[in-house]
Design an enzyme around this catalytic site. Structure first.
Site, PDB file in Angstrom:
ATOM      1  N   ASP A 248       0.860  -1.344  -0.064  1.00  0.00           N
ATOM      2  CA  ASP A 248       0.084   0.089  -0.066  1.00  0.00           C
ATOM      3  C   ASP A 248       0.905   1.155  -0.014  1.00  0.00           C
ATOM      4  O   ASP A 248       2.236   1.068   0.393  1.00  0.00           O
ATOM      5  CB  ASP A 248      -1.125   0.059   1.112  1.00  0.00           C
ATOM      6  CG  ASP A 248      -2.330  -0.762   1.074  1.00  0.00           C
ATOM      7  OD1 ASP A 248      -2.332  -1.422   0.006  1.00  0.00           O
ATOM      8  OD2 ASP A 248      -2.676  -1.087   1.961  1.00  0.00           O
ATOM      9  N   LYS A 270      -3.954   3.006  -2.874  1.00  0.00           N
ATOM     10  CA  LYS A 270      -4.969   3.844  -3.511  1.00  0.00           C
ATOM     11  C   LYS A 270      -4.754   5.705  -2.991  1.00  0.00           C
ATOM     12  O   LYS A 270      -4.130   5.797  -1.921  1.00  0.00           O
ATOM     13  CB  LYS A 270      -6.445   3.501  -2.666  1.00  0.00           C
ATOM     14  CG  LYS A 270      -6.628   1.863  -2.864  1.00  0.00           C
ATOM     15  CD  LYS A 270      -7.750   1.640  -1.832  1.00  0.00           C
ATOM     16  CE  LYS A 270      -8.092   0.117  -2.005  1.00  0.00           C
ATOM     17  NZ  LYS A 270      -7.256  -0.679  -1.115  1.00  0.00           N
TER      18      LYS A 270
END
Length: 473
Positions: A248, A270
């Site tokens: 991530d 994200k």
């Protein structure tokens, strides 16, 4: 090499320990674990040794050392605090060709006892040849962190199946590849999960399928908030065994640096407002494709995967597609950031409960119990809240939370650039804007937040609105 490494079978063999103190206790316990027949000679015995003697666990020789004590001994350990006695034991042992270890005295010893990592039947021994015992202990600690405690079970299982593996894989190259699969694949994973029956089933199935395609797996790993020192030992092992790491955006470079050097690294982070659902679907597809290709996949998430990390969705997807998986918890941001800000989340005088809340809800949904969140005597930890500070503040004030309630914003918690900004709820949005707070930042609201002003110990700390000079700058 000044010492020849050797592992001795002491089962049922007489070993003499001279000395009755704390050191003798440790040596005796280790020898008993190895199955030795231990005889302890000393004028006085530590209570632990005395109890063993009363129970028949050891034999006792009372009084000062006598060379006759060595009769029938295979080894002798001198564990007294009197060098003259230790020297006498060493000399008597040398005369009778009995190996002797004098604790912390390499000069008088004919053998050394190494530092040991015990994953029986697998044993790792580390020796500095008596020159630097502290270094040997330090190496042992590092090696301990690399090997899961289930490794001993795996070694025993491999030994039990060795004849069948040899018969099923007569070619040496095939056999080596099979053992690589055994050590790194689903059998080892089942043992780590305390499922020995399923581990044996996996092994049986593999033996019945002569050239089965390699079967991959996924490990969901919590990377913590950023400081690589907060990574768990199990997470470190997973990173060192990975073929590919899907990580991530908030995973720190320091954590990634601990991974296996040749592991493929794929960023799957994200970004705010960039279609999270589409990105999540891509992550699912990547995990599945890589696992089906036989690779060991680490899905590396900031904090803990099960605290606002969509870890549950990923496990549901893997389960639906028959991919084996494991979960390694991480230290979630609320715990780590508060600790690095010197701020207890609970305190007898200020907060009897903690609530972890996401300020980044699904679009058009706000199902939070704001009336409950506005009650006092509790600590609120808001994740992903920098873009929602006006909304959070307004809702809490609207439902009765006192305007003077302290808050703390911990930016880049646990990292070298950590900054803690504190103030009161009524001024929260303005202070955050004027101080230029940026994600990633954790918002803590409650009386305990005021303690960050006095207990802060790491990084920068700024209280309230900046002064005129700071504004001008």
């Amino acid at each position: 090499m000044t010492l020849f490494p050797i592992f001795a079978d002491l089962t049922g063999r007489r070993v003499l320990v001279v000395g009755g103190g704390a050191v003798a206790v440790r040596k005796t316990q280790a020898l008993l674990q190895a199955g030795a027949e231990v005889v302890v000679g000393a004028p006085r015995l530590d209570p632990a040794l005395a109890a063993l003697a009363e129970q028949g666990g050891i034999a006792r020789l009372d009084g000062g050392f006598e060379p006759a004590w060595l009769a029938g001994a295979w080894l002798v350990v001198a564990a007294t605090d009197d060098r003259a006695v230790n020297a006498a034991v060493s000399e008597a042992a040398r005369a009778r060709r009995v190996f002797c270890n004098v604790v912390d005295d390499a000069e008088l010893s004919s053998f050394q006892v190494p530092s040991v990592v015990d994953r029986s039947p697998l044993i790792v021994a580390i020796s500095s040849s008596g020159v630097a015992p502290v270094l040997a202990r330090r190496l042992r600690e590092r090696i301990e962190s690399l090997f899961d405690h289930s490794l001993g079970q795996l070694a025993a299982l491999a030994a039990r199946y060795r004849p069948r593996i040899r018969a099923a894989r007569p070619d040496l190259g095939q056999r080596r590849r099979f053992y690589d699969w055994l050590l790194d694949g689903p059998v080892a994973a089942r043992l780590r999960q305390q499922q020995p029956g399923l581990a044996e089933q996996e092994l049986e199935q593999a033996l019945r399928a002569p050239q089965a395609a390699p079967r991959g797996s996924v490990v969901l790993v919590g990377a913590g908030p950023g400081d690589p020192g907060l990574l768990t030992l199990k997470a470190l092992r997973a990173l060192n065994e990975a073929d590919i790491i899907l990580y991530d955006r908030l995973v720190s470079e320091g954590v990634l640096a601990l991974a296996r050097r040749d592991a493929e690294r794929v960023p799957v982070g994200k970004l705010p407002g960039k279609g999270h659902d589409a990105t999540q679907a891509r992550i699912h597809a990547l995990m599945l494709a890589q696992a089906r290709a036989g690779r060991r996949v680490v899905r590396l998430k900031g904090g803990d995967a099960f605290i606002f990390g969509r870890g549950g969705e990923e496990l549901e997807y893997l389960r639906a597609h028959g991919v084996p998986y494991e979960v390694v918890p991480g230290i979630t941001a609320a715990l780590a950031c508060a600790a690095y800000a010197g701020m207890p989340l609970t305190h007898r005088d200020h907060a009897q409960s903690v609530r972890m809340v996401t300020a980044h809800c699904r679009a058009d949904q706000d199902t939070l119990d704001w009336a409950g969140l506005a009650r006092d005597q509790q600590t609120l930890a808001f994740y992903m809240g920098v873009g929602q500070l006006d909304y959070v503040t307004a809702r809490l004030l609207e439902h009765g939370r006192a305007p003077a309630t302290p808050f703390a914003l911990i930016e880049n918690g646990s990292r070298p650039e950590q900054r803690v900004v504190t103030g009161t709820l009524a001024d929260l949005p303005e202070i955050a804007r004027r101080r230029g707070v940026r994600p990633p930042a954790l918002l803590v609201i409650g009386e305990v937040a005021a303690l960050a002003d006095t207990l802060q110990w790491f990084g920068q700390h700024q209280r309230g609105l900046p002064g005129p000079q700071a504004l001008a700058a």
